[in-house]
Each structure stands twice: as structure tokens, then as C-alpha cells.
Design a protein around this motif. Structure first.
Motif, mmCIF file in Angstrom:
data_model
loop_
_atom_site.group_PDB
_atom_site.id
_atom_site.type_symbol
_atom_site.label_atom_id
_atom_site.label_comp_id
_atom_site.label_asym_id
_atom_site.label_seq_id
_atom_site.Cartn_x
_atom_site.Cartn_y
_atom_site.Cartn_z
ATOM 1 N N ASN A 24 -44.364 19.210 18.900
ATOM 2 C CA ASN A 24 -44.438 20.301 17.931
ATOM 3 C C ASN A 24 -43.233 20.294 16.993
ATOM 4 N N PRO A 25 -43.045 19.241 16.206
ATOM 5 C CA PRO A 25 -41.887 19.186 15.307
ATOM 6 C C PRO A 25 -42.089 20.111 14.100
ATOM 7 N N ASP A 26 -40.986 20.481 13.495
ATOM 8 C CA ASP A 26 -41.050 21.250 12.248
ATOM 9 C C ASP A 26 -41.557 20.319 11.147
ATOM 10 N N LYS A 27 -42.637 20.710 10.498
ATOM 11 C CA LYS A 27 -43.260 19.833 9.498
ATOM 12 C C LYS A 27 -42.323 19.544 8.331
ATOM 13 N N ARG A 28 -41.432 20.489 8.044
ATOM 14 C CA ARG A 28 -40.483 20.256 6.946
ATOM 15 C C ARG A 28 -39.579 19.068 7.244
ATOM 16 N N PHE A 29 -39.170 18.940 8.514
ATOM 17 C CA PHE A 29 -38.274 17.844 8.880
ATOM 18 C C PHE A 29 -39.034 16.517 9.014
ATOM 19 N N VAL A 30 -40.293 16.597 9.388
ATOM 20 C CA VAL A 30 -41.126 15.389 9.407
ATOM 21 C C VAL A 30 -41.254 14.846 7.985
ATOM 22 N N GLU A 31 -41.507 15.750 7.045
ATOM 23 C CA GLU A 31 -41.629 15.348 5.640
ATOM 24 C C GLU A 31 -40.291 14.852 5.100
ATOM 25 N N MET A 32 -39.203 15.510 5.503
ATOM 26 C CA MET A 32 -37.888 15.105 5.020
ATOM 27 C C MET A 32 -37.511 13.721 5.553
ATOM 28 N N LYS A 33 -37.878 13.425 6.793
ATOM 29 C CA LYS A 33 -37.606 12.102 7.343
ATOM 30 C C LYS A 33 -38.382 11.032 6.583
ATOM 31 N N ARG A 34 -39.634 11.322 6.273
ATOM 32 C CA ARG A 34 -40.432 10.385 5.476
ATOM 33 C C ARG A 34 -39.809 10.208 4.090
ATOM 34 N N TYR A 35 -39.359 11.322 3.510
ATOM 35 C CA TYR A 35 -38.740 11.256 2.188
ATOM 36 C C TYR A 35 -37.469 10.414 2.218
ATOM 37 N N SER A 36 -36.656 10.547 3.270
ATOM 38 C CA SER A 36 -35.415 9.772 3.355
ATOM 39 C C SER A 36 -35.702 8.275 3.395
ATOM 40 N N PHE A 94 -27.070 5.409 0.759
ATOM 41 C CA PHE A 94 -26.434 5.664 2.051
ATOM 42 C C PHE A 94 -26.656 7.097 2.527
ATOM 43 N N TYR A 95 -26.875 8.017 1.608
ATOM 44 C CA TYR A 95 -27.177 9.403 1.975
ATOM 45 C C TYR A 95 -28.476 9.475 2.786
ATOM 46 N N ALA A 96 -29.397 8.539 2.519
ATOM 47 C CA ALA A 96 -30.692 8.560 3.209
ATOM 48 C C ALA A 96 -30.505 8.498 4.717
ATOM 49 N N GLU A 97 -29.528 7.709 5.177
ATOM 50 C CA GLU A 97 -29.278 7.607 6.616
ATOM 51 C C GLU A 97 -28.727 8.918 7.171
ATOM 52 N N ALA A 98 -27.855 9.586 6.418
ATOM 53 C CA ALA A 98 -27.327 10.885 6.852
ATOM 54 C C ALA A 98 -28.439 11.916 6.947
ATOM 55 N N LEU A 99 -29.384 11.848 6.021
ATOM 56 C CA LEU A 99 -30.523 12.771 6.031
ATOM 57 C C LEU A 99 -31.403 12.506 7.251
ATOM 58 N N ARG A 100 -31.614 11.232 7.576
ATOM 59 C CA ARG A 100 -32.420 10.886 8.752
ATOM 60 C C ARG A 100 -31.744 11.362 10.039
ATOM 61 N N ALA A 101 -30.409 11.297 10.081
ATOM 62 C CA ALA A 101 -29.685 11.723 11.281
ATOM 63 C C ALA A 101 -29.910 13.206 11.555
ATOM 64 N N VAL A 102 -29.941 14.018 10.505
ATOM 65 C CA VAL A 102 -30.195 15.453 10.674
ATOM 66 C C VAL A 102 -31.613 15.669 11.194
ATOM 67 N N CYS A 103 -32.576 14.938 10.645
ATOM 68 C CA CYS A 103 -33.969 15.059 11.093
ATOM 69 C C CYS A 103 -34.115 14.590 12.541
ATOM 70 N N ARG A 104 -33.405 13.534 12.887
ATOM 71 C CA ARG A 104 -33.488 13.007 14.243
ATOM 72 C C ARG A 104 -32.890 13.994 15.245
ATOM 73 N N LYS A 105 -31.822 14.674 14.837
ATOM 74 C CA LYS A 105 -31.219 15.682 15.701
ATOM 75 C C LYS A 105 -32.215 16.819 15.957
ATOM 76 N N HIS A 106 -32.988 17.188 14.933
ATOM 77 C CA HIS A 106 -34.025 18.211 15.133
ATOM 78 C C HIS A 106 -35.051 17.729 16.153
ATOM 79 N N GLU A 107 -35.481 16.483 16.035
ATOM 80 C CA GLU A 107 -36.452 15.926 16.981
ATOM 81 C C GLU A 107 -35.902 15.970 18.404
ATOM 82 N N LEU A 108 -34.628 15.615 18.559
ATOM 83 C CA LEU A 108 -34.016 15.611 19.889
ATOM 84 C C LEU A 108 -33.957 17.029 20.465
ATOM 85 N N SER A 109 -33.546 18.008 19.641
ATOM 86 C CA SER A 109 -33.473 19.397 20.103
ATOM 87 C C SER A 109 -34.852 19.913 20.481
ATOM 88 N N GLN A 110 -35.848 19.588 19.668
ATOM 89 C CA GLN A 110 -37.206 20.037 19.945
ATOM 90 C C GLN A 110 -37.760 19.366 21.203
#
Length: 434
Positions: free
Chosen positions: A199-211, A293-309
Motif C-alpha cells: 500500500n505505497p503512497d501513489k504520489r511517491f510511486v509517481e515521483m520515483k518513476r519521474y526521477s 544527480f538530483y534524481a538519485e537523491a529524489l529516489r532515496a527519499v521515495c525508497r525511504k518511504h517504501e521502507l517505512s511503509q
């Protein structure tokens, strides 16, 4: 059952705004600062210097150090120009600082450092990390990094960052005392693990794809820019051949000699100007590389959400399982197939005393599980809330910066074309005077 459904729910179901998770630890955050550090301190990386020393393998090596200067903004606002406080930092120290910020603030899209080795460069540009032009571009990139973090609404209040800027001695000891390295190792293992979130947050799923797409498109653009730079370099240098031919020809011609020689000079000047032009183009390339290089930082935030969830879902599922075991033990009915259920059917129910002991143990485990789920849900909600606030801030910054970089690059190309037209117009005037 309603209680069980709540246990299964994720951290994304709430709709109320969630406040940023700011660490109140004095060792981490300068609490009570209403403004960013950049509004109180002017920060720059003023110059570079090559040095030599022994590395960890006790071998002699050359390296570059960068002079970090700071001035109080209050003095500058009053018209005073005090001498800056300054200290030298190596690139590796900037890496330690950024690693610390990444671990300490997992909900923040932390600004990247400039590249360690030159990438996406046209073939005449040196990829040597000790090349003066590359060192200068890295100096600009490191200054940009410091200005990014000192103007960030959360990162700028970090005490370790302040020590990095103002204390030449003792900074490394202070940052290592935070224990961020152990957290960094744990973070890397967690972020590299494979798991599936239900049950991930769809906003972060989309943001990971965007990154991922942002990284793809910026890398493609940088490759195209490098190819254009190679072609431009070739075209401009070929004009130097025009200059040589016209200059040699002018010696043979009495009537046309002056016109040919002048035309040759225009061609030579045009050919020589390409080096400065492409150096300016690298500036726009570095601006785009920052967002690569910002794209990797953005993915790290999304990945942290996945881990917390994921941790929340595991804790919730474990709680549901414990409650089901309690219900089966209390009623004597088995809802799902299990070895214990088959044993009870074959040999009868266990004695009351062991059964009560197991029930008591389950009650304790359920109580602990409910607390664990509560903590996980709160942690996940805080991360989602604070991370999304910073993602929105990053989006505004990204839109503004990329727009400015592309407009600047377009204007540079327009000026290139104008210079070419002007050169050929001047050459035509030389021919008309022959």
C-alpha cells in the motif's frame, strides 16, 4: 475485525496535514533559529590550491583543497566589509558532510555534490580531475552545494553544517561522534534490500518513476550537448583554415592583398573564440548535471518511504496474526490449517494452565505489537508529510533552475549565430574593398 482492518492500513490513509519532523537534539539542530543560515552568513568557495600528502595507503598523492569563506550578513548590510573567516576543505570532507545530511534527514532531497570525474564532456575537454578548468567548475559546484544547504529551511539549522563552515579543527570528530556512519551502513543495506510494498503512497510511486525519467532525459540531453560541442569545435577550427589560406594568398596579390589579409584575420579570430564559447557551454552543462544527480537523491527519499511503509505492513501483519492466535486459543476453534490445529484435533485440547500461560504471553505480545504498529505508523506519517513538503520545494527549485539553464543555453546559441553572421559580414566588406 474493524480493529484488524485498522492494523492493516498504511501510513497514507490520513488526509490531515502533517508537520515536519525536526530533530530537537541540540547536537543536531540549532533550535530557535527562525531564518536560514544563508540569511545570516555569506558563504563562498573562494579559491583552490593543489597540495601533496600521503593517503590511507601511505603513498604520496596530489589533491585539491578548497577555501571556504564566510562573512556575517549583518556587517555587509551595514556597509562594512570585514575580512572573511576562512578554512580549507578537501572534496572528501564535502562527501562526509553530504553523507551525514542524507542519513540525518532522510525526508530531505539533499543537494548533490559536483561530479568527482568529468562526465558527458566533448572530446577536447580534459577528464583529468586535476585539470585547472575542471577544478574551477568543481569549485563553482561546491559553492553551489553550500549555498543550497545553507538556504534550505531545515538543513540550514544543522549544527554540524555550521561547524563545517566555521571550525577547521574538530569538525570531523564532531560529525563522527553522531554515529552517522553506522546509520549510513544500515541505510544502504535497507535501501538495497528487495521487498514489495502493498500500500505505497501513489504520489511517491509517481515521483520515483519521474526521477528515473528525469535522469534519462537529462543524460540524453547532456550527450546531445557534448556531440553539438564537438561539431561546433570542428566547424570553428575549420574556419582557421580559411584564415591561413587567405593570409598566404594575400602575399601573392598586390591589389587584393589587403582585403584577403583582413579577411584572414577575421577568420582566425572567429576560430580562436570557440574555446571561451565552449567553456561557457560547460557552465550550462554543469547546471543540468546537478539535476541528473538530483534524481538519485529524489529516489532515496521515495525508497525511504517504501521502507517505512514496508516495516509498518510487516508489523501490522504480525499483529493480526497474534490476534488470530489469541482468538483460536481462547475459543478452541482453528480458522486456518496449521500443525497445531491438527495436533489439537488428534490429541485434544491442551491443559488449562499451559493454555492460560500462552494466552497471557500472547496478550503481552499483542500489546507490544500494537505499540510497534503505532510507532511505525507515526514514523511513516511523519516521513510522508515532511518528505512531500520538501519534494514540492524541490519541484519549484527544479522548474526555475532548469528553465533558466535552458534559456541561457539558447541565448548562447543565438549569440553564436550572430557572431558567425557578423564575421561573414565583416569578411564580405573586406572582399568589397579589394
Amino acid at each position: 475485525m474493524a480493529e484488524d482492518r485498522r492494523d492493516r492500513s498504511g501510513c497514507t490513509s490520513g488526509s490531515e496535514p502533517i508537520e515536519d519532523d525536526l530533530d530537537d537534539n541540540e547536537n543536531t539542530t540549532m533550535v530557535g533559529s527562525a531564518s536560514t543560515l544563508s540569511s545570516r552568513l555569506e558563504v563562498s568557495v573562494a579559491e583552490t590550491e593543489k597540495r601533496s600528502g600521503k593517503n590511507a595507503m601511505n603513498m604520496q598523492e596530489m589533491f585539491t583543497v578548497y577555501l571556504v569563506e564566510t562573512r556575517p550578513m549583518e556587517a555587509l548590510a551595514e556597509g562594512r566589509n570585514p575580512a572573511p573567516d576562512s578554512l580549507w576543505r578537501r572534496y572528501s570532507e564535502f562527501e562526509v558532510l553530504r553523507s551525514y545530511l542524507l542519513v540525518t534527514y532522510p525526508a530531505i532531497v539533499v543537494s548533490p555534490l559536483p561530479e568527482k570525474r568529468a562526465e558527458f564532456v566533448w572530446h577536447k575537454l580534459s577528464a583529468d580531475n586535476m585539470d585547472p578548468d575542471f577544478v574551477e567548475r568543481r569549485r563553482v559546484g561546491l559553492e553551489n552545494f553550500l549555498q543550497r544547504v545553507t538556504s534550505h529551511p531545515v538543513l540550514s539549522h544543522d549544527n554540524i553544517l555550521y561547524q563545517f563552515l566555521t571550525e577547521e579543527q574538530g569538525w570531523k570528530e564532531a560529525v563522527y561522534e553522531t554515529g552517522f556512519q553506522d546509520k549510513a551502513d544500515s541505510r544502504l543495506r535497507a535501501l538495497s534490500a528487495t521487498f514489495r510494498v502493498r500500500n505505497p503512497d501513489k504520489r511517491f510511486v509517481e515521483m520515483k518513476r519521474y526521477s528515473d525519467e528525469l535522469q534519462t532525459h537529462t543524460s540524453q540531453l547532456l550527450r546531445a550537448r557534448a556531440r553539438v560541442a564537438d561539431r561546433l569545435y570542428g566547424v570553428y577550427k575549420v574556419h582557421g583554415n580559411y584564415g591561413r589560406v587567405f593570409s598566404e594568398w594575400s602575399v601573392l596579390e598586390k591589389q587584393m592583398g589587403d582585403g584577403l589579409q583582413s579577411a584572414g584575420h577575421h577568420m582566425d579570430a572567429y576560430a580562436a573564440s570557440i574555446d571561451d564559447i565552449l567553456e561557457e557551454a560547460e557552465h550550462y552543462g554543469d547546471q543540468l548535471k546537478e539535476y541528473l544527480f538530483y534524481a538519485e537523491a529524489l529516489r532515496a527519499v521515495c525508497r525511504k518511504h517504501e521502507l517505512s511503509q514496508y516495516e509498518l505492513e510487516v508489523a501490522s501483519q504480525d499483529l493480526v496474526s497474534k490476534k488470530q492466535q489469541r482468538e483460536e486459543l481462547a475459543t478452541g476453534s482453528v480458522r486456518t490449517f496449521s500443525l497445531k490445529g491438527m495436533t489439537s484435533k488428534l490429541f485434544g485440547q491442551e491443559a488449562p494452565e499451559p493454555r492460560e500461560a500462552r494466552l497471557h504471553l500472547l496478550e503481552e505480545q499483542i500489546s507490544e505489537g500494537e505499540e510497534a504498529v503505532k510507532e511505525r505508523r507515526a514514523e511513516c506519517q511523519v516521513h510522508v508529510g515532511s518528505a512531500w513538503v520538501d519534494v514540492l520545494r524541490f519541484r519549484q527549485q527544479k522548474d526555475r533552475d532548469i528553465r533558466e539553464a535552458l534559456i541561457g543555453y539558447a541565448l548562447m546559441q543565438i549569440n553564436l549565430c550572430k557572431k558567425g553572421v557578423q564575421m561573414w559580414s565583416n569578411t564580405k566588406e573586406c572582399f568589397l574593398k579589394m
